[in-house]
Design a protein around this motif. Structure first.
Motif, short mmCIF file in Angstrom:
data_model
loop_
_atom_site.label_atom_id
_atom_site.label_comp_id
_atom_site.label_asym_id
_atom_site.label_seq_id
_atom_site.Cartn_x
_atom_site.Cartn_y
_atom_site.Cartn_z
N LEU A 144 33.14 45.60 2.76
CA LEU A 144 34.53 45.30 3.12
C LEU A 144 34.93 43.98 2.49
N ILE A 145 35.88 44.03 1.58
CA ILE A 145 36.34 42.84 0.86
C ILE A 145 37.75 42.48 1.31
N ASP A 146 37.87 41.39 2.04
CA ASP A 146 39.18 40.94 2.53
C ASP A 146 39.06 39.48 2.94
N ASP A 147 40.08 38.67 2.63
CA ASP A 147 40.01 37.25 3.00
C ASP A 147 40.65 36.97 4.34
N LEU A 161 37.28 42.26 13.14
CA LEU A 161 37.68 43.40 13.98
C LEU A 161 37.21 44.71 13.38
N LEU A 162 37.46 44.89 12.08
CA LEU A 162 37.08 46.14 11.42
C LEU A 162 35.56 46.29 11.35
N GLN A 163 34.88 45.19 11.07
CA GLN A 163 33.42 45.25 10.98
C GLN A 163 32.80 45.66 12.31
N GLU A 164 33.25 45.05 13.39
CA GLU A 164 32.70 45.37 14.71
C GLU A 164 32.93 46.84 15.05
N TYR A 165 34.13 47.33 14.75
CA TYR A 165 34.44 48.73 15.07
C TYR A 165 33.58 49.69 14.23
N LEU A 166 33.47 49.42 12.93
CA LEU A 166 32.73 50.31 12.05
C LEU A 166 31.23 50.31 12.38
N VAL A 167 30.70 49.17 12.78
CA VAL A 167 29.30 49.12 13.20
C VAL A 167 29.09 50.00 14.42
N GLU A 168 30.04 49.95 15.37
CA GLU A 168 29.95 50.81 16.56
C GLU A 168 30.02 52.29 16.17
N GLU A 169 30.70 52.58 15.06
CA GLU A 169 30.82 53.96 14.59
C GLU A 169 29.59 54.40 13.79
N GLY A 170 28.64 53.50 13.61
CA GLY A 170 27.40 53.87 12.94
C GLY A 170 27.28 53.48 11.48
N TYR A 171 28.21 52.64 11.00
CA TYR A 171 28.15 52.21 9.60
C TYR A 171 27.38 50.90 9.48
N ILE A 174 33.44 51.19 -0.88
CA ILE A 174 34.02 49.85 -0.88
C ILE A 174 35.43 49.91 -0.29
N VAL A 175 35.70 49.02 0.65
CA VAL A 175 37.05 48.84 1.19
C VAL A 175 37.58 47.55 0.58
N LEU A 176 38.67 47.65 -0.15
CA LEU A 176 39.12 46.54 -0.99
C LEU A 176 40.57 46.18 -0.73
N ASP A 177 40.79 44.95 -0.29
CA ASP A 177 42.16 44.47 -0.10
C ASP A 177 42.79 44.16 -1.45
N ILE A 178 44.07 44.45 -1.60
CA ILE A 178 44.73 44.18 -2.88
C ILE A 178 45.09 42.71 -3.03
N MET A 179 45.65 42.12 -1.95
CA MET A 179 46.11 40.73 -2.04
C MET A 179 44.98 39.78 -1.68
N MET A 180 44.31 39.25 -2.73
CA MET A 180 43.22 38.31 -2.53
C MET A 180 43.31 37.17 -3.54
N GLN A 223 31.53 55.18 -10.21
CA GLN A 223 32.48 56.06 -9.52
C GLN A 223 32.32 55.94 -8.01
N VAL A 224 31.75 54.82 -7.54
CA VAL A 224 31.62 54.60 -6.10
C VAL A 224 32.98 54.74 -5.43
N PRO A 225 33.07 55.43 -4.29
CA PRO A 225 34.36 55.58 -3.62
C PRO A 225 34.97 54.22 -3.25
N VAL A 226 36.27 54.10 -3.46
CA VAL A 226 36.99 52.86 -3.13
C VAL A 226 38.23 53.21 -2.33
N LEU A 227 38.38 52.54 -1.18
CA LEU A 227 39.58 52.67 -0.36
C LEU A 227 40.32 51.35 -0.42
N MET A 228 41.60 51.39 -0.78
CA MET A 228 42.39 50.17 -0.92
C MET A 228 43.16 49.86 0.36
#
Length: 228
Positions: free
Chosen positions: A6-9, A16-26, A49-55, A72-77
């Motif tokens: 997860l890439i975000d500043d 918040l996202l990290q805690e939730y995703l860990v609970e989901e098993g990631y 990879i989860v990638l924020d655009i504005m960094m 070709q690793v999956p990327v979600l923006m």
């Protein structure tokens, strides 16, 4: 356990996202610098990879562009809500999906599951057959494709779309049907992701001898894969 980078500043949102995703098993790794995403793609060390655009330093669009030269690793923006330019740019460069910010952790987790399902090995009950449509060969089990005897490099999303069209080669498939079969959800108003990804697949297939695309569009209706 799928590993997510997860890439975000935005420290508060990232936590918040990290805690939730860990609970989901990631297994979740975070960073504030897009160069970490490029290194992860080069080393094949993460599943998505989860990638924020504005960094700062390097924006997400530039990072994505460099990633696609390596992997070709999956990327979600993560995009600013209502910023269609960023979304379309990301999809054009090979992003698998996008989520507008601020986003709910639940929505992000659902999108990750859908992308990983499209990019990974098929679950029990999913077809593993081989589809032949003219010069195109689709191997559903390995999620790989061949075009004119050569391996066809596709993102997970591009593969899912092309597989849907190949299963109905020579027939018109509506956008609504494509969305349901490729993405597992109905098409929403003003959603252009199908058009953008189809445009990318068209470029990879090249043109027919008559100068037309192998994937024909019927305005307002859908797409058709030609076989001869």
């Amino acid at each position: 356990m799928n590993k997510v980078l997860l890439i975000d500043d935005d420290a508060e949102l990232t936590t918040l996202l990290q805690e939730y995703l860990v609970e989901e098993g990631y297994d979740v790794v975070t960073d504030t610098d897009g160069r970490a995403a490029i290194a992860a793609a080069a080393g094949n060390t993460v599943d998505i990879i989860v990638l924020d655009i504005m960094m700062p330093r390097m924006n997400g669009i530039e990072v994505l562009q460099r990633i696609r030269k390596l992997s070709q690793v999956p990327v979600l923006m993560l995009t600013a809500r209502g910023d269609d330019v960023d979304r379309i740019s990301g999809l054009n460069l090979g992003a698998d999906d996008y989520v507008p910010k601020p986003c709910s952790p639940g929505e992000l987790a659902a999108r990750l599951r859908a992308i990983l399902r499209r990019a990974g090995q098929p679950a029990a009950g999913v077809s593993t057959d081989t589809i032949r449509a003219g010069q195109l060969v689709i191997h559903s089990g390995s999620r790989s494709a061949e075009w004119r005897g050569e391996a066809l490099e596709l993102t997970g999303t591009e593969f899912s779309l092309l597989e849907v069209l190949a299963r109905s080669a020579g027939q018109l498939v509506s956008k609504q049907e494509i969305s349901k079969r490729a993405f597992g959800k109905p098409l929403t108003p003003f959603d252009r992701r199908i058009d953008v990804h189809i445009s990318s697949v068209r470029q990879k297939l090249g043109l027919r001898e008559d100068g037309q695309s192998w994937i024909q569009s019927v305005r307002g209706q859908g797409y058709q894969l030609l076989v001869d």
